[in-house]
Design an enzyme around this catalytic site. Structure first.
Site, PDB file in Angstrom:
ATOM      1  N   ALA A  88      10.662   3.426  -1.056  1.00 35.12           N
ATOM      2  CA  ALA A  88      11.981   2.990  -1.078  1.00 35.12           C
ATOM      3  C   ALA A  88      12.209   1.504  -1.779  1.00 35.12           C
ATOM      4  O   ALA A  88      13.076   1.340  -2.467  1.00 35.12           O
ATOM      5  CB  ALA A  88      12.459   2.796   0.505  1.00 35.12           C
ATOM      6  N   ALA A  89      11.014   0.688  -1.460  1.00 32.10           N
ATOM      7  CA  ALA A  89      11.150  -0.487  -2.157  1.00 32.10           C
ATOM      8  C   ALA A  89      11.049  -0.617  -3.717  1.00 32.10           C
ATOM      9  O   ALA A  89      11.885  -1.246  -4.277  1.00 32.10           O
ATOM     10  CB  ALA A  89       9.831  -1.232  -1.421  1.00 32.10           C
ATOM     11  N   ASP A  98      14.768   3.140   5.476  1.00 38.34           N
ATOM     12  CA  ASP A  98      13.690   2.399   4.798  1.00 38.34           C
ATOM     13  C   ASP A  98      14.454   1.500   3.425  1.00 38.34           C
ATOM     14  O   ASP A  98      14.466   0.465   3.196  1.00 38.34           O
ATOM     15  CB  ASP A  98      12.563   3.334   3.846  1.00 38.34           C
ATOM     16  CG  ASP A  98      11.673   3.893   4.956  1.00 38.34           C
ATOM     17  OD1 ASP A  98      11.828   3.758   6.022  1.00 38.34           O
ATOM     18  OD2 ASP A  98      10.626   4.564   4.427  1.00 38.34           O
ATOM     19  N   PRO A 110       0.849  -1.119   0.016  1.00 34.26           N
ATOM     20  CA  PRO A 110       0.022   0.013   0.028  1.00 34.26           C
ATOM     21  C   PRO A 110       0.773   1.389  -0.112  1.00 34.26           C
ATOM     22  O   PRO A 110       1.718   1.304   0.722  1.00 34.26           O
ATOM     23  CB  PRO A 110      -0.933   0.033   1.324  1.00 34.26           C
ATOM     24  CG  PRO A 110      -0.710  -1.530   1.724  1.00 34.26           C
ATOM     25  CD  PRO A 110       0.634  -1.949   1.284  1.00 34.26           C
ATOM     26  N   LEU A 121       4.935   2.099   4.939  1.00 35.41           N
ATOM     27  CA  LEU A 121       5.358   0.734   4.738  1.00 35.41           C
ATOM     28  C   LEU A 121       6.543   0.833   3.873  1.00 35.41           C
ATOM     29  O   LEU A 121       7.040  -0.138   3.451  1.00 35.41           O
ATOM     30  CB  LEU A 121       4.360  -0.208   4.149  1.00 35.41           C
ATOM     31  CG  LEU A 121       3.137  -0.267   5.285  1.00 35.41           C
ATOM     32  CD1 LEU A 121       2.159  -1.542   4.714  1.00 35.41           C
ATOM     33  CD2 LEU A 121       3.671  -0.954   6.532  1.00 35.41           C
TER      34      LEU A 121
HETATM   35  C1  MEV Z   1       9.744   6.786   7.592  1.00 38.22           C
HETATM   36  O1  MEV Z   1       9.295   5.281   7.248  1.00 38.22           O
HETATM   37  C2  MEV Z   1      10.387   6.769   8.767  1.00 38.22           C
HETATM   38  C3  MEV Z   1      10.930   8.215   9.442  1.00 38.22           C
HETATM   39  O2  MEV Z   1      11.720   7.842  10.629  1.00 38.22           O
HETATM   40  C4  MEV Z   1      11.592   9.006   8.437  1.00 38.22           C
HETATM   41  C5  MEV Z   1      12.895   8.495   8.040  1.00 38.22           C
HETATM   42  O3  MEV Z   1      13.592   7.653   8.855  1.00 38.22           O
HETATM   43  O4  MEV Z   1      13.684   9.043   7.229  1.00 38.22           O
HETATM   44  C6  MEV Z   1       9.690   8.966   9.929  1.00 38.22           C
END
Ligand code: MEV
Length: 327
Positions: free
Chosen positions: A117-118, A159, A108, A113
């Site tokens: 990045a994936a 991520d 999603p 999630l």
């Molecule tokens: C996003 O998945 C996680 C955060 O900590 C942002 C980041 O680590 O870049 C909110």
């Protein structure tokens, strides 16, 4: 050059330390069994055409980055990291070739999630394989992180790291990545609030709170670091009860810095009331997903309670496989 190349990469949940990780605190993150798959083919011209079934977007980038939508309007910011990921690999190889990039994803979007990045990680690997380069996982991680900087300007890198390496990782922005040994099955229920959130906005909100109350927020983040360190031990010991407590404490710290909201709290409390061992925001907050840790025999009960509270529940498992060349 190959005629076609395909790679996939997993989604993630942050078990401990989101937001704090931006300020070089420790985070613990786990790859989960939802994947994004990217197929690339060379083109006869120099266009980079990206199609995404999940985003409902298609668009055309010229080699120097001008955007023309094909489907879904001028929302190119969501396709841009994919273009940058592909372009970075082409530049590294010194190739000037157009690409058709097709994304199919089970993850999603805008839910915390790590779908963006994936996709960046899978694109980097697929283009590298198309060009017959032998990119290491470290190369893929670094290139995908560059692409992620387009989506929010100060990403911690957590991520793309977990999407690249898979498994459960302890991650510190300045100090590398450690794969953790987990001596337990980690039965998790995701609860999607269905409230779309914006990571960039939430990260900016935290920086503003930190600017206003530096000592308070540093203190909160210091406690977050203690919690993450205790969690490493609990994961190694397979101690789910302690992990649940620590997740609840981590959620309270995130609540304190203002990244929870009513939709999130409803799902966190629905999960706890149904007997979850712990429940918390995962990712940037302000909507998106929560995670609840549960004994395996109680998973469906927790999932049903999240559904009744207006959430979209999904039972997920750890994925030890990070980025993978599929063909
Ligand atoms: C996003 O998945 C996680 C955060 O900590 C942002 C980041 O680590 O870049 C909110």
């Amino acid at each position: 050059m190959r005629e076609i190349s395909r790679a996939s990469a997993p989604a993630k949940v942050i078990l401990f330390g989101e937001h704090f990780v931006v300020y070089d605190r420790l985070a613990i993150v786990m790859a989960i069994d939802l994947r994004a798959c990217v197929t690339v083919k060379p083109r006869g011209d120099k266009k980079i055409i990206i199609r995404s079934n999940t985003m409902g977007l298609s668009g055309e980038f010229s080699f120097n980055g001008d955007y023309k939508p094909i489907l879904g309007g001028f929302e190119c910011i969501r396709l841009k990291p994919i273009y940058i990921a592909a372009k970075n690999v082409l530049n590294l190889a010194g190739e000037v070739v157009g690409l058709d990039i097709n994304i199919e994803s089970e993850i999603p979007v805008a839910s915390g999630l790590g779908s963006s990045a994936a996709v960046s990680v899978a694109t980097t690997a697929a283009v590298g394989n198309l060009l017959e380069m032998s990119l290491s996982k470290d190369d893929i991680f670094k290139l995908a992180l560059e692409a992620e900087r387009v989506v929010h300007e100060n990403p911690s890198g957590v991520d793309p790291a977990v999407s690249t390496y898979g498994g459960v990782l302890a991650y510190r922005r300045s100090g590398g990545i450690m794969r953790l040994k987990v001596n337990a099955d980690l039965p998790l229920v995701l609860g999607d609030t269905r409230v779309i959130r914006d990571t960039r906005k939430m990260v900016l909100h935290v920086s503003e709170i930190k600017r206003l109350y530096p000592e308070v927020v540093d203190g909160i983040m210091g406690v977050g670091e203690l919690v993450a360190n205790l969690a490493i031990k609990a994961l190694e010991d397979g101690d789910l009860i302690t992990l649940g407590h620590l997740m609840n404490i981590n959620h309270a710290l995130l609540y304190a810095i203002g990244v929870s909201n009513l939709a999130v709290e409803r799902l966190v409390w629905a999960a706890r009331q149904a007997g979850a061992l712990g429940a918390k925001i995962t990712g940037a907050g302000g909507g998106g997903c929560i995670i609840a840790l549960s004994l395996r025999e109680n998973l469906y009960h927790v999932a049903e309670s999240i559904r009744v509270a207006d959430g979209n529940p999904l039972i997920v498992n750890m994925a030890s496989m990070g980025v993978k060349i599929e063909g």
